[in-house]
Design a protein around this motif. Structure first.
Motif, PDB file in Angstrom:
ATOM      1  N   PRO A   1       0.873  -1.184   0.000  1.00 37.88           N
ATOM      2  CA  PRO A   1       0.000   0.000   0.000  1.00 37.88           C
ATOM      3  C   PRO A   1       0.905   1.228   0.000  1.00 37.88           C
ATOM      4  O   PRO A   1       2.090   1.118   0.344  1.00 37.88           O
ATOM      5  N   ILE A   2       0.390   2.368  -0.390  1.00 38.94           N
ATOM      6  CA  ILE A   2       1.208   3.574  -0.225  1.00 38.94           C
ATOM      7  C   ILE A   2       0.808   4.179   1.121  1.00 38.94           C
ATOM      8  O   ILE A   2      -0.373   4.244   1.466  1.00 38.94           O
TER       9      ILE A   2
ATOM     10  N   HIS B   1      -2.976  -9.076   4.919  1.00 37.77           N
ATOM     11  CA  HIS B   1      -2.368  -9.666   6.115  1.00 37.77           C
ATOM     12  C   HIS B   1      -3.051  -9.133   7.375  1.00 37.77           C
ATOM     13  O   HIS B   1      -3.858  -8.206   7.320  1.00 37.77           O
TER      14      HIS B   1
ATOM     15  N   ALA C   1      -5.273   7.554  -4.682  1.00 36.23           N
ATOM     16  CA  ALA C   1      -4.221   6.651  -4.197  1.00 36.23           C
ATOM     17  C   ALA C   1      -4.186   5.316  -4.942  1.00 36.23           C
ATOM     18  O   ALA C   1      -3.106   4.819  -5.297  1.00 36.23           O
ATOM     19  N   LEU C   2      -5.347   4.721  -5.187  1.00 33.23           N
ATOM     20  CA  LEU C   2      -5.360   3.399  -5.828  1.00 33.23           C
ATOM     21  C   LEU C   2      -4.693   3.443  -7.205  1.00 33.23           C
ATOM     22  O   LEU C   2      -4.059   2.475  -7.638  1.00 33.23           O
TER      23      LEU C   2
ATOM     24  N   THR D   1       4.266  -4.671   6.578  1.00 36.32           N
ATOM     25  CA  THR D   1       3.782  -4.834   5.201  1.00 36.32           C
ATOM     26  C   THR D   1       4.948  -4.821   4.218  1.00 36.32           C
ATOM     27  O   THR D   1       5.017  -5.644   3.302  1.00 36.32           O
TER      28      THR D   1
ATOM     29  N   LYS E   1      -4.814  -2.772  18.214  1.00 32.54           N
ATOM     30  CA  LYS E   1      -4.055  -2.547  16.975  1.00 32.54           C
ATOM     31  C   LYS E   1      -3.044  -1.425  17.185  1.00 32.54           C
ATOM     32  O   LYS E   1      -3.358  -0.410  17.809  1.00 32.54           O
TER      33      LYS E   1
ATOM     34  N   TRP F   1      -8.736   8.305  -1.787  1.00 29.76           N
ATOM     35  CA  TRP F   1      -8.617   6.883  -2.107  1.00 29.76           C
ATOM     36  C   TRP F   1      -8.637   6.624  -3.609  1.00 29.76           C
ATOM     37  O   TRP F   1      -7.925   5.758  -4.122  1.00 29.76           O
TER      38      TRP F   1
ATOM     39  N   HIS G   1       5.433   3.189  11.600  1.00 25.43           N
ATOM     40  CA  HIS G   1       5.554   2.336  12.791  1.00 25.43           C
ATOM     41  C   HIS G   1       5.748   0.888  12.342  1.00 25.43           C
ATOM     42  O   HIS G   1       5.822   0.616  11.135  1.00 25.43           O
TER      43      HIS G   1
ATOM     44  N   HIS H   1      -9.525  -2.037  -1.796  1.00 24.63           N
ATOM     45  CA  HIS H   1      -8.747  -2.785  -2.797  1.00 24.63           C
ATOM     46  C   HIS H   1      -9.544  -3.892  -3.469  1.00 24.63           C
ATOM     47  O   HIS H   1      -9.335  -4.180  -4.639  1.00 24.63           O
TER      48      HIS H   1
ATOM     49  N   ASN I   1      -2.096   4.772  -8.011  1.00 29.91           N
ATOM     50  CA  ASN I   1      -0.622   4.656  -7.955  1.00 29.91           C
ATOM     51  C   ASN I   1      -0.141   3.326  -8.537  1.00 29.91           C
ATOM     52  O   ASN I   1       0.966   3.235  -9.057  1.00 29.91           O
TER      53      ASN I   1
HETATM   54  N1  MSP Z   1      -2.827   5.242   2.437  1.00 25.05           N
HETATM   55  C1  MSP Z   1      -3.604   4.103   2.704  1.00 25.05           C
HETATM   56  C2  MSP Z   1      -3.308   3.000   1.693  1.00 25.05           C
HETATM   57  C3  MSP Z   1      -3.528   3.392   0.271  1.00 25.05           C
HETATM   58  S1  MSP Z   1      -3.056   2.123  -0.825  1.00 25.05           S
HETATM   59  C4  MSP Z   1      -3.633   2.611  -2.303  1.00 25.05           C
HETATM   60  C5  MSP Z   1      -3.316   3.592   4.117  1.00 25.05           C
HETATM   61  N2  MSP Z   1      -2.152   3.956   4.651  1.00 25.05           N
HETATM   62  S2  MSP Z   1      -1.662   3.618   6.142  1.00 25.05           S
HETATM   63  O1  MSP Z   1      -0.390   4.258   6.266  1.00 25.05           O
HETATM   64  O2  MSP Z   1      -2.653   4.000   7.088  1.00 25.05           O
HETATM   65  O3  MSP Z   1      -1.537   2.084   6.257  1.00 25.05           O
HETATM   66  C6  MSP Z   1      -0.906   1.329   5.296  1.00 25.05           C
HETATM   67  C7  MSP Z   1      -0.773  -0.099   5.696  1.00 25.05           C
HETATM   68  O4  MSP Z   1       0.038  -0.233   6.856  1.00 25.05           O
HETATM   69  C8  MSP Z   1      -2.018  -0.876   6.095  1.00 25.05           C
HETATM   70  O5  MSP Z   1      -2.820  -1.335   5.109  1.00 25.05           O
HETATM   71  C9  MSP Z   1      -1.359  -2.063   6.682  1.00 25.05           C
HETATM   72  O6  MSP Z   1      -0.862  -2.801   5.588  1.00 25.05           O
HETATM   73  C10 MSP Z   1      -0.212  -1.465   7.436  1.00 25.05           C
HETATM   74  N3  MSP Z   1      -0.526  -1.342   8.840  1.00 25.05           N
HETATM   75  C11 MSP Z   1      -0.848  -0.216   9.538  1.00 25.05           C
HETATM   76  N4  MSP Z   1      -1.021  -0.564  10.842  1.00 25.05           N
HETATM   77  C12 MSP Z   1      -0.793  -1.879  11.001  1.00 25.05           C
HETATM   78  C13 MSP Z   1      -0.697  -2.760  12.098  1.00 25.05           C
HETATM   79  N5  MSP Z   1      -0.900  -2.384  13.341  1.00 25.05           N
HETATM   80  N6  MSP Z   1      -0.323  -4.038  11.843  1.00 25.05           N
HETATM   81  C14 MSP Z   1      -0.023  -4.474  10.581  1.00 25.05           C
HETATM   82  N7  MSP Z   1      -0.106  -3.676   9.547  1.00 25.05           N
HETATM   83  C15 MSP Z   1      -0.599  -2.425   9.688  1.00 25.05           C
HETATM   84  O7  MSP Z   1      -4.110   2.848   4.652  1.00 25.05           O
END
Ligand code: MSP
Length: 517
Positions: free
Chosen positions: A9-10, A289, A231-232, A24, A298, A228, A18, A267, A234
């Motif tokens: 994902p971006i 995942h 973003a998709l 990921t 979380k 969104w 974090h 997605h 990308n």
């Molecule tokens: N920007 C969107 C994604 C757009 S893709 C076209 C987004 N970003 S995010 O930064 O919030 O999160 C991205 C990804 O980080 C999540 O989908 C997930 O894969 C990962 N994670 C964020 N928090 C997480 C956990 N606590 N545990 C595992 N993965 C997690 O959503």
């Protein structure tokens, strides 16, 4: 040469990365490296999601211009990935001028086709998730069902993308392509959502008077594109859709989009329908995942329980004797071994240290160190293949590994592949104890001693190849210490007996035991 296109994902740049984000990208990197050593032409895309209300607000809060704010956050992501031994091929930013052009072209195309229209809108918006909900979907009146934060009621004129037009096509497509969404539990989730809801059209614009940080809608200057939808895209702009057709044709469709289960709907429903409307092929799979949690919550910025991957790797580097690349590998190993890919897991420093001590210091590190030590001690580091037979003790675990490794890795079952690999490591450790080479030396049984040394070194070389996708720098260090001239992690080289000799250059133990009592 077979191509393999995979994406992460971006990541939103409203906050620093974090360990959830790290997870990921480590999954993606392990898959990318595995596919490369299989001889495939891999393209691994990652990047940052830089538009939207959330980011505008975060920049305002810090009192900095949004552009400066995002640039500084993007730098942090770009520093993190090499620190975690991540080998991406391209870093896409949604503020990138080429991406912006693609998004605008997509909207123009869909508008001309009649798939985008203007209408009045009534809904509830969660800024945290950048997602609209209907009244019925909310929890306790106005609470976001995804993250539990308060939503905002919004009434305005906007542009909509006709998801509903493609609903019956998509249901059929999903039915005929059960591997599109993985693991199975996520496929079932999407299927049951579609069985129980009809798709409402997707609001793809935001009025500038409310939010200005985004891509201007090409069909109406009063609006920007919904984050969104932007973003998709990308996933296609990152490989040249609309400006590098050759590259695009080479890599599209994506072989796998890795995502977290939190962003499944976007997605697994919006994206395939957007692609269908654009007359583009549908990705081969979307793999969601699980989550890393801390005490069952979380890990996320909004919960305030984040674990900073920079600090963690620095801390491990100190504890493991100063080698940052190996410390990053140890962290990668923990994340990939500790939980099955679709499941959630609880993160704790204690569990991390326990894994490192038991698997990496005791089992793997000890095997490599003492084997190379014996080769140096008994024959000045020279190991030759007098005979290349596989010791009977290794046969069962080696055969299991050869049979299942590829399949597990293809399916993203990294934990299971590692289980098999560490079984072989255990078997070789036991073989050393049972063979008692010190007696062979004493009794001057040279032939047996040399065969023994070859068997353990060849075993370690084979292990280094299977280990490479998850722990690339460790695998490299092992091959260097074995004195392999043409270092290679090609899976074809994993065949037993491919090496004739080794000239050992032992270094200090890969992973010293960590004492944190
Ligand atoms: N920007 C969107 C994604 C757009 S893709 C076209 C987004 N970003 S995010 O930064 O919030 O999160 C991205 C990804 O980080 C999540 O989908 C997930 O894969 C990962 N994670 C964020 N928090 C997480 C956990 N606590 N545990 C595992 N993965 C997690 O959503």
């Amino acid at each position: 040469m077979k191509k393999f296109y995979l994406t992460s994902p971006i990541y939103y740049v409203n906050a620093s990365p974090h360990i959830g984000h790290a997870y990921t990208n480590i999954i993606c990197d392990s898959m990318a490296r595995f596919r490369r050593i299989k001889g495939e032409d891999v393209f691994f895309l990652t990047g940052t999601d830089e538009h939207g209300e959330k980011i505008q607000k975060a920049a305002n809060k810090e009192g900095v211009a949004v552009k400066n704010f995002i640039d500084s956050k993007v730098d942090i992501f770009k520093q993190l990935w090499p620190k975690l031994n991540i080998s991406y091929d391209f870093f896409v930013r949604t503020s990138w001028e080429k991406h912006i052009k693609v998004v605008r072209a997509v909207i123009e195309k869909l508008y001309k086709k009649g798939d985008i229209y203007k209408s009045k809108y009534n809904a509830f918006y969660c800024i945290g998730c950048e997602t609209f909900w209907t009244k019925l979907q909310l929890k306790d009146g106005d609470i976001c069902p995804e993250c539990g934060r308060k939503t905002e009621k919004i009434q305005e004129e906007n542009y909509f993308f006709k998801l509903s037009k493609y609903e019956s096509w998509f249901k059929k497509y999903l039915k005929n392509n059960p591997k599109l969404i993985q693991p199975k539990i996520r496929y079932n989730e999407v299927k049951s959502f579609l069985d129980n809801h009809s798709l409402t059209d997707l609001c793809i614009s935001r009025p500038k008077k409310r939010i200005s940080w985004g891509i201007e809608l090409p069909i109406d200057q009063e609006y920007i594109v919904y984050v969104w939808f932007d973003a998709l895209i990308n996933y296609i702009s990152g490989i040249g859709y609309g400006f590098d057709q050759e590259k695009f044709n080479r890599f599209w469709p994506a072989d796998i989009h890795f995502i977290g289960k939190d962003i499944l709907r976007h997605h697994a429903i919006f994206w395939p329908i957007m692609l269908k409307a654009l007359d583009l092929e549908i990705p081969k799979s979307i793999f969601a995942h699980g989550w890393w949690k801390i005490k069952e919550e979380k890990i996320s910025k909004s919960k305030g329980n984040i674990v900073n991957p920079f600090e963690l790797v620095n801390q491990l580097t100190d504890l493991l004797g100063g080698n940052q690349e190996l410390a990053a590998d140890a962290f990668r190993y923990f994340l990939m071994r500790e939980i099955l890919i679709g499941a959630d897991g609880n993160f704790s420093f204690k569990a991390l240290i326990n894994r490192i001590n038991s698997d990496l210091a005791n089992d793997l590190g000890n095997l490599v160190y003492r084997s190379l030590n014996m080769a140096q001690k008994y024959n000045a580091g020279k190991v030759k293949s007098i005979k290349k037979d596989i010791p009977s003790e290794f046969k069962e675990s080696l055969a299991k590994l050869e049979k299942d490794y590829d399949n597990f890795m293809v399916e993203g079952e990294f934990c299971k592949a590692l289980d098999n690999l560490f079984e072989l490591i255990g078997v070789i450790n036991k073989y050393i104890e049972d063979t008692k080479p010190w007696n062979l030396k004493k009794e001057q049984k040279e032939k047996e001693l040399f065969s023994f040394l070859y068997a353990i070194c060849e075993g370690i070389r084979v292990i280094s190849i299977y280990l490479y996708p998850i722990m690339p720098k460790t695998a490299l260090s092992i091959q260097k210490q074995l004195g392999i001239k043409d270092i290679s992690f090609s899976t074809q080289e994993a065949k037993w007996g491919n090496s004739d000799n080794f000239l050992i250059k032992k270094e200090k133990p890969l992973f010293p035991r960590i004492d944190v009592s």
